[in-house]
Scaffold this motif. Structure first.
Motif, PDB file in Angstrom:
ATOM      1  N   GLY A  79      -4.959   4.441   7.116  1.00 29.55           N
ATOM      2  CA  GLY A  79      -3.773   5.259   7.323  1.00 29.55           C
ATOM      3  C   GLY A  79      -2.938   5.325   6.057  1.00 29.55           C
ATOM      4  N   ASN A  80      -1.631   5.095   6.187  1.00 26.84           N
ATOM      5  CA  ASN A  80      -0.750   5.184   5.026  1.00 26.84           C
ATOM      6  C   ASN A  80      -0.675   3.886   4.230  1.00 26.84           C
ATOM      7  OD1 ASN A  80       0.623   3.879   7.059  1.00 26.84           O
ATOM      8  ND2 ASN A  80       2.614   4.667   6.458  1.00 26.84           N
ATOM      9  N   GLY A  81      -1.555   2.924   4.535  1.00 21.76           N
ATOM     10  CA  GLY A  81      -1.728   1.761   3.683  1.00 21.76           C
ATOM     11  C   GLY A  81      -0.766   0.614   3.880  1.00 21.76           C
ATOM     12  N   THR A  82      -0.003   0.604   4.955  1.00 20.01           N
ATOM     13  CA  THR A  82       0.967  -0.478   5.169  1.00 20.01           C
ATOM     14  C   THR A  82       0.283  -1.842   5.213  1.00 20.01           C
ATOM     15  OG1 THR A  82       2.455   0.991   6.382  1.00 20.01           O
ATOM     16  CG2 THR A  82       2.746  -1.376   6.723  1.00 20.01           C
ATOM     17  N   GLN A  83      -0.788  -1.946   6.005  1.00 21.40           N
ATOM     18  CA  GLN A  83      -1.489  -3.226   6.106  1.00 21.40           C
ATOM     19  C   GLN A  83      -2.330  -3.482   4.849  1.00 21.40           C
ATOM     20  OE1 GLN A  83      -0.236  -4.660   8.765  1.00 21.40           O
ATOM     21  NE2 GLN A  83       0.575  -2.662   9.397  1.00 21.40           N
ATOM     22  N   THR A  84      -2.824  -2.416   4.232  1.00 19.12           N
ATOM     23  CA  THR A  84      -3.637  -2.553   3.022  1.00 19.12           C
ATOM     24  C   THR A  84      -2.865  -3.268   1.932  1.00 19.12           C
ATOM     25  OG1 THR A  84      -4.381  -0.303   3.605  1.00 19.12           O
ATOM     26  CG2 THR A  84      -5.274  -1.281   1.596  1.00 19.12           C
ATOM     27  N   ARG A  85      -1.618  -2.874   1.756  1.00 18.13           N
ATOM     28  CA  ARG A  85      -0.804  -3.482   0.701  1.00 18.13           C
ATOM     29  C   ARG A  85      -0.552  -4.963   0.987  1.00 18.13           C
ATOM     30  NH1 ARG A  85       1.317   1.570   1.438  1.00 18.13           N
ATOM     31  NH2 ARG A  85       3.098   0.869   2.697  1.00 18.13           N
ATOM     32  N   PHE A  86      -0.379  -5.306   2.251  1.00 17.62           N
ATOM     33  CA  PHE A  86      -0.227  -6.722   2.597  1.00 17.62           C
ATOM     34  C   PHE A  86      -1.511  -7.489   2.282  1.00 17.62           C
ATOM     35  CE2 PHE A  86      -1.276 -10.043   5.650  1.00 17.62           C
ATOM     36  CZ  PHE A  86      -0.234 -10.946   5.439  1.00 17.62           C
ATOM     37  N   LEU A  87      -2.639  -6.942   2.668  1.00 17.98           N
ATOM     38  CA  LEU A  87      -3.920  -7.617   2.432  1.00 17.98           C
ATOM     39  C   LEU A  87      -4.189  -7.787   0.945  1.00 17.98           C
ATOM     40  CD1 LEU A  87      -5.934  -5.764   5.205  1.00 17.98           C
ATOM     41  CD2 LEU A  87      -5.322  -8.201   5.214  1.00 17.98           C
ATOM     42  N   ALA A  88      -3.690  -6.849   0.138  1.00 21.09           N
ATOM     43  CA  ALA A  88      -3.885  -6.937  -1.312  1.00 21.09           C
ATOM     44  C   ALA A  88      -3.175  -8.157  -1.897  1.00 21.09           C
ATOM     45  CB  ALA A  88      -3.382  -5.670  -1.991  1.00 21.09           C
ATOM     46  N   GLY A  89      -2.244  -8.706  -1.173  1.00 15.70           N
ATOM     47  CA  GLY A  89      -1.581  -9.921  -1.625  1.00 15.70           C
ATOM     48  C   GLY A  89      -2.385 -11.175  -1.339  1.00 15.70           C
ATOM     49  N   HIS A  90      -3.510 -11.015  -0.625  1.00 17.32           N
ATOM     50  CA  HIS A  90      -4.320 -12.171  -0.230  1.00 17.32           C
ATOM     51  C   HIS A  90      -5.757 -12.108  -0.746  1.00 17.32           C
ATOM     52  CE1 HIS A  90      -1.348 -13.889   2.607  1.00 17.32           C
ATOM     53  NE2 HIS A  90      -0.944 -12.633   2.673  1.00 17.32           N
ATOM     54  N   TYR A  91      -6.178 -10.927  -1.187  1.00 10.43           N
ATOM     55  CA  TYR A  91      -7.548 -10.762  -1.678  1.00 10.43           C
ATOM     56  C   TYR A  91      -7.506 -10.017  -3.007  1.00 10.43           C
ATOM     57  CZ  TYR A  91      -8.816 -12.410   2.906  1.00 10.43           C
ATOM     58  OH  TYR A  91      -8.933 -13.196   4.030  1.00 10.43           O
ATOM     59  N   ALA A  92      -8.420 -10.398  -3.892  1.00 16.88           N
ATOM     60  CA  ALA A  92      -8.358  -9.898  -5.271  1.00 16.88           C
ATOM     61  C   ALA A  92      -8.592  -8.401  -5.380  1.00 16.88           C
ATOM     62  CB  ALA A  92      -9.366 -10.653  -6.137  1.00 16.88           C
TER      63      ALA A  92
ATOM     64  N   VAL B 156      -8.880  -4.942  -2.944  1.00 13.57           N
ATOM     65  CA  VAL B 156      -8.753  -4.342  -1.620  1.00 13.57           C
ATOM     66  C   VAL B 156      -8.841  -2.825  -1.755  1.00 13.57           C
ATOM     67  CG1 VAL B 156      -7.250  -4.023   0.393  1.00 13.57           C
ATOM     68  CG2 VAL B 156      -7.368  -6.260  -0.746  1.00 13.57           C
ATOM     69  N   VAL B 157      -9.646  -2.231  -0.894  1.00 17.79           N
ATOM     70  CA  VAL B 157      -9.824  -0.779  -0.873  1.00 17.79           C
ATOM     71  C   VAL B 157      -9.497  -0.268   0.521  1.00 17.79           C
ATOM     72  CG1 VAL B 157     -11.419   1.137  -1.214  1.00 17.79           C
ATOM     73  CG2 VAL B 157     -11.649  -0.928  -2.617  1.00 17.79           C
ATOM     74  N   GLY B 158      -8.520   0.617   0.617  1.00 18.03           N
ATOM     75  CA  GLY B 158      -8.206   1.254   1.887  1.00 18.03           C
ATOM     76  C   GLY B 158      -8.973   2.560   2.006  1.00 18.03           C
ATOM     77  N   VAL B 159      -9.642   2.765   3.127  1.00 17.08           N
ATOM     78  CA  VAL B 159     -10.381   4.006   3.336  1.00 17.08           C
ATOM     79  C   VAL B 159      -9.928   4.655   4.638  1.00 17.08           C
ATOM     80  CG1 VAL B 159     -12.377   3.128   2.060  1.00 17.08           C
ATOM     81  CG2 VAL B 159     -12.351   2.929   4.545  1.00 17.08           C
ATOM     82  N   ASP B 160      -9.919   5.974   4.639  1.00 18.50           N
ATOM     83  CA  ASP B 160      -9.508   6.706   5.826  1.00 18.50           C
ATOM     84  C   ASP B 160     -10.205   8.054   5.843  1.00 18.50           C
ATOM     85  OD1 ASP B 160      -7.011   6.226   7.896  1.00 18.50           O
ATOM     86  OD2 ASP B 160      -7.544   8.341   7.694  1.00 18.50           O
ATOM     87  N   LEU B 161     -10.385   8.591   7.048  1.00 15.55           N
ATOM     88  CA  LEU B 161     -11.032   9.891   7.211  1.00 15.55           C
ATOM     89  C   LEU B 161     -10.157  11.032   6.701  1.00 15.55           C
ATOM     90  CD1 LEU B 161     -13.374  11.593   8.488  1.00 15.55           C
ATOM     91  CD2 LEU B 161     -12.040  11.568  10.618  1.00 15.55           C
ATOM     92  N   ALA B 162      -8.839  10.862   6.799  1.00 18.37           N
ATOM     93  CA  ALA B 162      -7.909  11.953   6.494  1.00 18.37           C
ATOM     94  C   ALA B 162      -7.439  11.910   5.047  1.00 18.37           C
ATOM     95  CB  ALA B 162      -6.705  11.895   7.428  1.00 18.37           C
ATOM     96  N   HIS B 163      -7.612  13.019   4.342  1.00 26.25           N
ATOM     97  CA  HIS B 163      -7.092  13.134   2.981  1.00 26.25           C
ATOM     98  C   HIS B 163      -5.589  12.877   2.955  1.00 26.25           C
ATOM     99  CE1 HIS B 163     -10.716  14.831   1.065  1.00 26.25           C
ATOM    100  NE2 HIS B 163     -10.903  15.478   2.201  1.00 26.25           N
ATOM    101  N   ALA B 164      -4.872  13.408   3.944  1.00 29.58           N
ATOM    102  CA  ALA B 164      -3.414  13.280   3.966  1.00 29.58           C
ATOM    103  C   ALA B 164      -2.986  11.823   4.083  1.00 29.58           C
ATOM    104  CB  ALA B 164      -2.834  14.094   5.122  1.00 29.58           C
ATOM    105  N   ALA B 165      -3.747  11.025   4.822  1.00 28.13           N
ATOM    106  CA  ALA B 165      -3.427   9.604   4.943  1.00 28.13           C
ATOM    107  C   ALA B 165      -3.623   8.904   3.614  1.00 28.13           C
ATOM    108  CB  ALA B 165      -4.310   8.968   6.014  1.00 28.13           C
ATOM    109  N   VAL B 166      -4.743   9.193   2.950  1.00 30.15           N
ATOM    110  CA  VAL B 166      -5.047   8.552   1.663  1.00 30.15           C
ATOM    111  C   VAL B 166      -3.993   8.929   0.617  1.00 30.15           C
ATOM    112  CG1 VAL B 166      -6.717   8.465  -0.223  1.00 30.15           C
ATOM    113  CG2 VAL B 166      -7.502   8.354   2.147  1.00 30.15           C
ATOM    114  N   GLU B 167      -3.594  10.188   0.612  1.00 29.99           N
ATOM    115  CA  GLU B 167      -2.568  10.626  -0.338  1.00 29.99           C
ATOM    116  C   GLU B 167      -1.246   9.913  -0.080  1.00 29.99           C
ATOM    117  OE1 GLU B 167      -2.487  14.824   0.189  1.00 29.99           O
ATOM    118  OE2 GLU B 167      -4.432  15.144  -0.795  1.00 29.99           O
ATOM    119  N   ARG B 168      -0.900   9.740   1.198  1.00 28.17           N
ATOM    120  CA  ARG B 168       0.335   9.025   1.534  1.00 28.17           C
ATOM    121  C   ARG B 168       0.237   7.568   1.098  1.00 28.17           C
ATOM    122  NH1 ARG B 168       5.660  10.198   3.614  1.00 28.17           N
ATOM    123  NH2 ARG B 168       6.559   8.127   3.644  1.00 28.17           N
TER     124      ARG B 168
END
Length: 243
Positions: free
Chosen positions: A58-71, A73-85
């Motif tokens: 989605g808009n990466g809220t959890q992705t950014r948190f996970l990036a604080g724990h793993y060296a 991190v790649v967020g993937v989503d089906l929607a271009h609009a989500a990735v852009e956000r």
């Protein structure tokens, strides 16, 4: 889940119109209420040296948190609009973001070629997938995790259907954030509680741990209580590599 499907169009439309001005997306709760609470369930199973894929970021809220724990991190989503956000909301580049159709076996194989074996975090994606695509989705996860990676998945429990139904039929109709989901033709499909582990074992993954936990949302009841939905979680990994 082809790139031209109505399913993808629904998600593109949803993320283009995401109701940030009304306090955010229905399931986009702060990580302290979501990924941070999930972390103890999977931390002991995830090799911290492996990349982590936030599938359905989605808009990466959890992705950014996970990036604080793993060296890495790649967020993937089906929607271009989500990735852009997600990219806009991550000005410091804590994570990378990629548009990916997770049932496109070729695209998933290319991502594995780039990352190698990876851990996968997935929150509420299976029940939102078209039923015909669910087995392929889990096969893609098995391809990403391969031998060394692990998957943490959390999905709405059967009991969540009654909670959502009650919200939708309230005197004022669904809450604003839930109404935005329904307006785009996105409705959660039921995943039978007892069937959830079977999706993973059918793809050659062994279930290593499982449990129940409330899935916290950003919406509140009329009396001010935060809406939480019953959910089931599990950790799985290669049956050949599982301890």
């Amino acid at each position: 889940m082809s790139v031209s499907s109505g399913y993808e169009r629904a998600w593109e439309g949803f993320w283009q119109d995401a109701p940030y001005e009304t306090g955010g997306v229905f399931w986009d709760a702060d990580p302290s209420l979501t990924a941070e609470r999930h972390l103890p369930h999977f931390a002991a199973y995830f090799d911290p040296g492996l990349p982590l894929v936030d599938l359905g970021c989605g808009n990466g809220t959890q992705t950014r948190f996970l990036a604080g724990h793993y060296a890495r991190v790649v967020g993937v989503d089906l929607a271009h609009a989500a990735v852009e956000r997600a990219r806009r909301d991550d000005p410091h580049g804590l994570a990378a973001y990629l548009r990916l159709d997770a049932v496109d076996a070729e695209a998933v194989a290319e991502l594995h070629d780039e990352l190698g074996d990876a851990n996968v975090y997935m929150r509420g994606v299976l029940h939102q997938s078209e039923p015909a695509d669910r087995a392929a989705l889990i096969r893609s996860i098995a391809a990403l995790t391969a031998e060394r990676g692990r998957i943490f998945a959390v999905e709405l429990a059967e009991a969540a259907k009654g909670v959502l139904g009650g919200l939708a039929q309230g005197p004022g109709g669904p809450p604003v954030k839930l109404r935005a989901v329904f307006a785009h033709g996105i409705a959660p499909g039921e995943v039978v509680d007892a069937a959830l582990p079977g999706y993973f074992t059918a793809a050659g993954l062994a279930v290593l741990a499982k449990g129940e936990q409330q899935l916290v949302t950003t919406e509140f009841t009329v009396d001010g209580g935060r809406i939480e939905l019953p959910s089931n979680w599990l950790v799985a990994g290669s049956a050949g590599g599982a301890a």
